[in-house]
Structure formats: structure tokens, C-alpha cells
Design an enzyme around this catalytic site. Structure first.
Site, PDB file in Angstrom:
ATOM      1  N   LEU A   1       0.878  -1.165   0.000  1.00  0.00           N
ATOM      2  CA  LEU A   1       0.000   0.000   0.000  1.00  0.00           C
ATOM      3  C   LEU A   1       0.915   1.214   0.000  1.00  0.00           C
ATOM      4  O   LEU A   1       1.707   1.395   0.927  1.00  0.00           O
ATOM      5  CB  LEU A   1      -0.912   0.002   1.237  1.00  0.00           C
ATOM      6  CG  LEU A   1      -1.993   1.083   1.316  1.00  0.00           C
ATOM      7  CD1 LEU A   1      -3.001   0.924   0.180  1.00  0.00           C
ATOM      8  CD2 LEU A   1      -2.699   1.036   2.661  1.00  0.00           C
TER       9      LEU A   1
ATOM     10  N   VAL B   1       0.874   4.300   0.592  1.00  0.00           N
ATOM     11  CA  VAL B   1       0.959   5.259   1.697  1.00  0.00           C
ATOM     12  C   VAL B   1       1.733   4.688   2.891  1.00  0.00           C
ATOM     13  O   VAL B   1       2.148   5.431   3.771  1.00  0.00           O
ATOM     14  CB  VAL B   1      -0.436   5.720   2.168  1.00  0.00           C
ATOM     15  CG1 VAL B   1      -1.140   6.510   1.075  1.00  0.00           C
ATOM     16  CG2 VAL B   1      -1.276   4.547   2.638  1.00  0.00           C
ATOM     17  N   SER B   2       1.937   3.379   2.924  1.00  0.00           N
ATOM     18  CA  SER B   2       2.639   2.743   4.040  1.00  0.00           C
ATOM     19  C   SER B   2       4.151   2.975   3.959  1.00  0.00           C
ATOM     20  O   SER B   2       4.784   2.645   2.955  1.00  0.00           O
ATOM     21  CB  SER B   2       2.357   1.236   4.038  1.00  0.00           C
ATOM     22  OG  SER B   2       3.301   0.543   4.835  1.00  0.00           O
ATOM     23  N   PRO B   3       4.775   3.536   5.002  1.00  0.00           N
ATOM     24  CA  PRO B   3       6.229   3.761   4.985  1.00  0.00           C
ATOM     25  C   PRO B   3       7.051   2.505   4.715  1.00  0.00           C
ATOM     26  O   PRO B   3       7.963   2.544   3.875  1.00  0.00           O
ATOM     27  CB  PRO B   3       6.508   4.334   6.383  1.00  0.00           C
ATOM     28  CG  PRO B   3       5.241   5.021   6.761  1.00  0.00           C
ATOM     29  CD  PRO B   3       4.154   4.135   6.213  1.00  0.00           C
TER      30      PRO B   3
ATOM     31  N   ARG C   1       6.958   1.750   1.068  1.00  0.00           N
ATOM     32  CA  ARG C   1       7.742   2.704   0.274  1.00  0.00           C
ATOM     33  C   ARG C   1       9.242   2.468   0.405  1.00  0.00           C
ATOM     34  O   ARG C   1      10.007   2.701  -0.536  1.00  0.00           O
ATOM     35  CB  ARG C   1       7.379   4.128   0.685  1.00  0.00           C
ATOM     36  CG  ARG C   1       6.014   4.558   0.152  1.00  0.00           C
ATOM     37  CD  ARG C   1       5.705   6.007   0.432  1.00  0.00           C
ATOM     38  NE  ARG C   1       5.012   6.180   1.700  1.00  0.00           N
ATOM     39  CZ  ARG C   1       5.507   6.802   2.748  1.00  0.00           C
ATOM     40  NH1 ARG C   1       6.737   7.291   2.708  1.00  0.00           N
ATOM     41  NH2 ARG C   1       4.798   6.922   3.851  1.00  0.00           N
TER      42      ARG C   1
END
Length: 462
Positions: free
Chosen positions: A7, A9-11, A14
Site C-alpha cells: 500500500l 501510503v505505508s512507509p 515505500r
């Protein structure tokens, strides 16, 4: 084809995206909608019983947990080892930084963001904001060169930047106070793939947090809780005995994890007790060894290794007669790495968030929120124990790490044996180790007693 359950938006997701971009790897990304419960579906739980993201599927080889995935990708697909060095000392420094991100940066982000998204919290408490400012300062103190670990880019930068870029606009980070962080961020943002792999996702999660805070505030108001608020160690080969110096305190779970590892390897530790309550970890001499002023710190004949997980990997890699405690096999190693980060970011982080306010800020009770977080951690450990040990059917350093925190937590917050039978069976296996009680059991009980006593004293003073 590499498939990543993710996902954006998940650090942690990323951080994996940044690593893949740096390696020139294409990822087939499958979005996992946490809010819709995709991570709790049976087919996903078969991939990852801890139901976290990201998860990598490399042609049937499943690797869970972002840090384990990054190490796996670099070791399998990297043209060189610059992003995750093979040299033991450099690798230990990267490992230490990765666990710093797990146990400090991301753990504090998680404790801030999750209640906002899932429990309707509408304000950021003073305690949480203060803890994040402390995390900023620890990162600032760590940045002695251009990057988190020295003068070149590593996966530690990808990991840390994924969390920092998500936090800095929710809990403001002053440029004048943290100039090294801003200089480092500038270098990271100049990477040609930064914005696509991390920047846009960090912006999106920041906006989502701020918008959700506003939405929650319209439903209820949450009152801000104000709370007050290492002979110079050397390697000796005498009668086949290895002696290394460890700056430690037996009550500390990370220190006990290292003690367990040393006992398993037959290493004698020259232990130098660091009195945290007296501030010995803040002396100039100690800060030269470890600017993050945490314990344990290993001094192996002048080679300084901070952070328990990095120390354990270093000790096994250098002194182990075999690799059973920390396998060289990529997939097995990835499972151990994932479990180590689970301990950093979940078990120890939740232990720390309970113990520190009681020991240092006079807290008189453990909040329902923290108790629920610990029970969730117990359930995650229970779900992880699909085999006899945390990372498979044989003992590894992941078991030493996890049991050091778990043994402490269970002495503070009860564990229902009928609800968590796998944990109790696992604990019984570890207790049969001839060195368990000396290396871990006694210290865990000592810390639990300290917490219970401190609570009573705090209540009496209140």
C-alpha cells in the site's frame, strides 16, 4: 516476476519501493486495503500470519517484513553490496540503523497514526509528540556523515526516510533544530526515483492523517494528557574462550537478548553495567561510542557495535561455529530478519512505551490503550509461531530477541495460557536451555518487579 503486496501510503512499503528502484527491479504491486480488511483474509494470512504489509512473493518464495525484504532483494539482485555491505562492521551499522527505524521511528509513527485511523483519536498527545521529537533528535545525532550509515547510500536511508517523510508534517520538525536531517533529506530527494517511490506516498499519508484528525474532532474531543512528560575491551583467545566487552544492564531486554546469544555461542561477556537512572549513558565518553545513548553496546577490541539485533548478527557471523542461529540461506535469513524487526517494532517498542513513563515520568497506571496494544502483540506472536520457534523449526537469534521482551511483558501484563498456547509451548522450550534462567529469566523478573514497585511508589506520591 516479483509480486509485492503493498500500500503506497505505508512507509515500510515505500522503503521496499525505493530499494527496488535503486536496484532496477520491476515490482508487480498488488494493493492491500487495510481499512477494508484485505490483510485479514484467509488467503493473505497464509502468506503472512502477522497480517502486515509489505509481503514479497518471489516466484513462490514468500518474504515478509520490509527490512527483511530489502536485505533479500539487495543480496539476490544487487550488482554490488553498496546498499547492504557484506563487510561485518559496515553491515552491523546498517542493521543497527534498520532496527532504529523499526523500534524508534516507525514504532512511534505507528503509535501515533493507528489510533487516529482506527480509534477515532482527534488530538496528538503531548507524550506522543515529545517521543517523536526525541526520535528526530536521535536521528540528528546519528547523521555524522552524509547518510545514516556513513558517506554512501544504503537501505538504512530508504527505511528511515520512509518514516521521517511521513512524520515531519504531522509533528513539525524545525529546520534550525535539525539541520543534518534536512541536509540528508535534500540528498534523498535528489534521487531520480525518490518522488515516485516515496515522496508522493508520504504526502498522501500526511494528508490522510491530518484530514482524519479533523474528522475525528467533529465526533469527539480527546483531552491532551500532559506527562512529566562500557581492561579496554579486546578479543582474547585463551583456552578457546572468546571474551568481548559489553556495556549493558541485565534488566534491559535487548541486553538480555545479547546475553542469550553469547551463552549459545560460548562467548564470555566482560559486562560493564550502565546505570541509566544515574545518566551514565549520557556521559561524553558513552556518547562517543553511541550517540543514540542506548544499551547494549559491544566493544570487540575497539570495534564498536551498538544495538542488540546488530550485535547478535555480528557475534554469530564472526564467532559462530555454524550459521544455525542466523542462517546464510537467503529465505531463512529473511524470516529471522523479519522476526527481529517484529521484536523491535512491536514487542520491545510496546515494552518501552509502558516502562519508560513509569520509570521516568511518575505514571501511576498503565492505560487501557497500552494494555490492548500488548494483547495485540501477544496475538501477533501467537500467530507467528506456526513452527516450534519464531522463525522455523530451529532455534535462532530471533527467539532470543523475542523472548527477552516477551518475558518482561508477561510479568507486567498477564498472558492467558488458554488463549496463547503456542506462546507457552515456545516459552517452555526456551526455558529448557541450560543458560536461559541466568541470561534472561532472572533479568525479566527483575524488570517486571521494578515496574510493579515503581507503579506503587508513583501512586503513593500522586
Amino acid at each position: 516476476m516479483l509480486k509485492l503486496y503493498t500500500l503506497h501510503v505505508s512507509p515500510p512499503c515505500r522503503a521496499v519501493e525505493l530499494t527496488a528502484k535503486a536496484l532496477g527491479i520491476d515490482l508487480h504491486q498488488q494493493e492491500v486495503n487495510l481499512l477494508a480488511g484485505d490483510h485479514l483474509k484467509p488467503e493473505y494470512l497464509k502468506l503472512n500470519p502477522q497480517h502486515t504489509i509489505p509481503v514479497l512473493d518471489d516466484n513462490g518464495t514468500v518474504i515478509c517484513e520490509s527490512h527483511a525484504i530489502m536485505i533479500y532483494l539487495v543480496r539476490k539482485f544487487g550488482k554490488d553490496d553498496s546498499l547492504y555491505p557484506e563487510a561485518l562492521v559496515k553491515q552491523a551499522k546498517v542493521n543497527a540503523a534498520l532496527h532504529f527505524e523499526t523500534g524508534v521511528l516507525f514504532a512511534r509513527l505507528r503509535f501515533l497514526f493507528e489510533p487516529i485511523f482506527f480509534h477515532g483519536v482527534s488530538e496528538i498527545s503531548f507524550e506522543k509528540a515529545e517521543n517523536i521529537q526525541k526520535a528526530y533528535q536521535l536521528l540528528e545525532d546519528t547523521l555524522k556523515e552524509d547518510y545514516v550509515v556513513g558517506s554512501s547510500l544504503t537501505i538504512a536511508d530508504f527505511s528511515c526516510v520512509s518514516s521521517i517523510s511521513s512524520l515531519m508534517h504531522v509533528v513539525p520538525m524545525e529546520k534550525a533544530k535539525y539541520p543534518k536531517i534536512y541536509g540528508w533529506l535534500g540528498r534523498m530527494k535528489r534521487l531520480p526515483y525518490y518522488e515516485e517511490a516515496n515522496g508522493s506516498g508520504a504526502t498522501a499519508v500526511t494528508e490522510a492523517v491530518l484530514n482524519t484528525l479533523k474528522e475525528n474532532a467533529t465526533k469527539k474531543r480527546i483531552h491532551i494528557i500532559m506527562q512529566q512528560s562500557r581492561v579496554s575491551s579486546r578479543f582474547l583467545q585463551l583456552l578457546n574462550m572468546v571474551i568481548v566487552k559489553l556495556y549493558t544492564r541485565h534488566m534491559s531486554p535487548p541486553c538480555r537478548a545479547v546475553e542469550l546469544t553469547a551463552k549459545a555461542l560460548g562467548i564470555t561477556l566482560d559486562q560493564h553495567v550502565v546505570n541509566l537512572m544515574a545518566g551514565e549513558h549520557l556521559t561524553p565518553e558513552y556518547l562517543k561510542m553511541n550517540p543514540q545513548h542506548i544499551i547494549p553496546v559491544l566493544d570487540d577490541n575497539g570495534t564498536i557495535i551498538p544495538e542488540s539485533h546488530a550485535i547478535m548478527i555480528y557475534l554469530v557471523s564472526k564467532y559462530g561455529k555454524d550459521d544455525s542461529l542466523y542462517p546464510k540461506d537467503l529465505v531463512k535469513q529473511a524470516r529471522v530478519n523479519a522476526a527481529l524487526h517484529f521484536e523491535s517494532g512491536v514487542l520491545f517498542a510496546r515494552t518501552r512505551f509502558i516502562v519508560e513513563p513509569i520509570a521516568y515520568r511518575g505514571i501511576t497506571e498503565i492505560s487501557t490503550e497500552k494494555k490492548e496494544c500488548v494483547q495485540k502483540a501477544y496475538q501477533l506472536l501467537e500467530d507467528t509461531l506456526v513452527d516450534d520457534y519464531v522463525a522455523g523449526n530451529s532455534l535462532t537469534i530471533a527467539d532470543f530477541s523475542c523472548v527477552s521482551s516477551f518475558a518482561t511483558l508477561m510479568g507486567i501484563i498477564p498472558v492467558d495460557k488458554s488463549k496463547f498456547p503456542k506462546i507457552y509451548d515456545w516459552l517452555d522450550r526456551l526455558k529448557k536451555l541450560p543458560y536461559y534462567e541466568e541470561a534472561n529469566g532472572s533479568g525479566a523478573e527483575e524488570l517486571a518487579k521494578f515496574v510493579r514497585s515503581a507503579l506503587e511508589k508513583n501512586v503513593a506520591k500522586a
